[in-house]
Write an enzyme that holds these catalytic residues in place. Structure first.
Site, mmCIF file in Angstrom:
data_model
loop_
_atom_site.group_PDB
_atom_site.id
_atom_site.type_symbol
_atom_site.label_atom_id
_atom_site.label_comp_id
_atom_site.label_asym_id
_atom_site.label_seq_id
_atom_site.Cartn_x
_atom_site.Cartn_y
_atom_site.Cartn_z
ATOM 1 N N ASP A 1 0.824 -1.210 0.000
ATOM 2 C CA ASP A 1 0.000 0.000 0.000
ATOM 3 C C ASP A 1 0.861 1.264 0.000
ATOM 4 O OD1 ASP A 1 -2.141 -1.684 0.159
ATOM 5 O OD2 ASP A 1 -2.945 -0.868 2.024
ATOM 6 N N ASP A 2 0.201 2.393 -0.312
ATOM 7 C CA ASP A 2 0.769 3.739 -0.192
ATOM 8 C C ASP A 2 1.867 4.039 -1.203
ATOM 9 O OD1 ASP A 2 -0.939 4.240 1.941
ATOM 10 O OD2 ASP A 2 0.529 3.644 3.443
#
Length: 301
Positions: free
Chosen positions: A31-32
């Site tokens: 993620d991110d």
């Protein structure tokens, strides 16, 4: 692929429970992506090494465009999906068109409300659903423009996409944009697990109820998820493997493992039993959420 190791030899009789090996497919999502250069570097390194199989990019991240360029250069663009974000940083839509999603940050301009205030505002009806759809379409459009296709998958930054009513609202929007896979961040925690943080607690409270509305819109999710139990706590490869094994063991009790043969004459022959045991069961899928690349400052987006 992780393989179940539980087998029983087929036996003839009036009823036979079909119990055989089931495949567990593992998706490891980072993620991110796009939040900062450090995170980009860590995720790209993990992707090159085969340590992650998917990555979710923040369309409004300051390093999002460079992340897409890196993944395309590495031949890993097919791994990319969208990390839908309504809580952190600046919106992609014009600020004046989505005022209920934003707060005034003075010289820094208008930013999203933050995870806690977003959840509160959504719960009290303080966010205009049409404005949420508008920002969703903007982030989907950014992804299509930069990557050249719809997202392979969508998940939500801080899991806001599974709040009550969000699945019913966003499911048709995602499907219309060509999205077919979404994350459902529901993970029953072990009895000895640390208390969940507010973000994870909200996911635990609402994620399971979001599965059917997304599926009704044609956007499906893996059957299992791992990630909440490791939020904010150190863990080892052995801890992760043990959690995957717990999912495997739970999967052994799924209904498909109790399919029965009930022939008209009430008797199952050895040949019928062997044939039934050899029939493959559909695989189950588990998504593991990860965050390679180290910490980043909250002000980075």
């Amino acid at each position: 692929l992780l393989q179940h190791g539980r087998h029983e030899p087929p036996r003839a009789g009036p009823r036979m429970r079909r119990l055989q090996q089931r495949t567990l497919e593992v998706i490891i999502t980072a993620d991110d992506l796009g939040i900062c250069a450090v995170r980009n570097s860590g995720i790209a390194e993990a992707a090159r090494a085969g340590a992650v199989t998917a990555a979710s990019v923040l369309a409004n991240g300051p390093a999002a465009r460079s992340a897409v360029t890196t993944f395309a250069g590495d031949g890993n663009a097919a791994m990319l999906g969208l990390h839908l974000n309504f809580t952190q940083g600046r919106a992609l839509s014009p600020a004046e068109s989505i005022p209920t999603l934003l707060r005034d940050c003075g010289r820094n301009g208008a930013h999203f409300l933050g995870p806690v205030e977003f959840r509160r505002a959504w719960a009290r009806g303080g966010i205009d659903p049409a404005q949420l759809v508008q920002e969703t379409v903007a982030q989907l459009g950014w992804f299509h423009h930069e990557v050249g296709r719809p997202p392979a998958h969508v998940d939500g930054h801080q899991h806001t996409h599974v709040l009550p009513g969000c699945a019913e609202l966003l499911g048709p929007v995602l499907r219309a944009a060509g999205v077919r896979h979404v994350r459902i961040p529901y993970e029953p925690l072990a009895p000895n697990a640390a208390p969940a943080c507010p973000t994870c607690a909200a996911a635990l409270a609402h994620a399971a109820s979001a599965r059917d509305p997304y599926a009704s819109a044609g956007v499906v999710a893996p059957q299992h998820f791992i990630g909440l139990s490791f939020c904010g706590v150190p863990y080892s490869p052995a801890d992760l493997l043990e959690t995957v094994r717990r999912v495997q063991n739970a999967d052994m009790e799924l209904p498909a493992l109790t399919d029965s043969l009930e022939p008209a004459d009430g008797v199952v022959t050895e040949g019928e039993a062997t044939a039934a045991a050899a029939t493959p069961l559909p695989p189950q899928v588990v998504e593991i959420m990860t965050h390679p690349g180290g910490l980043f400052p909250v002000s980075s987006i």
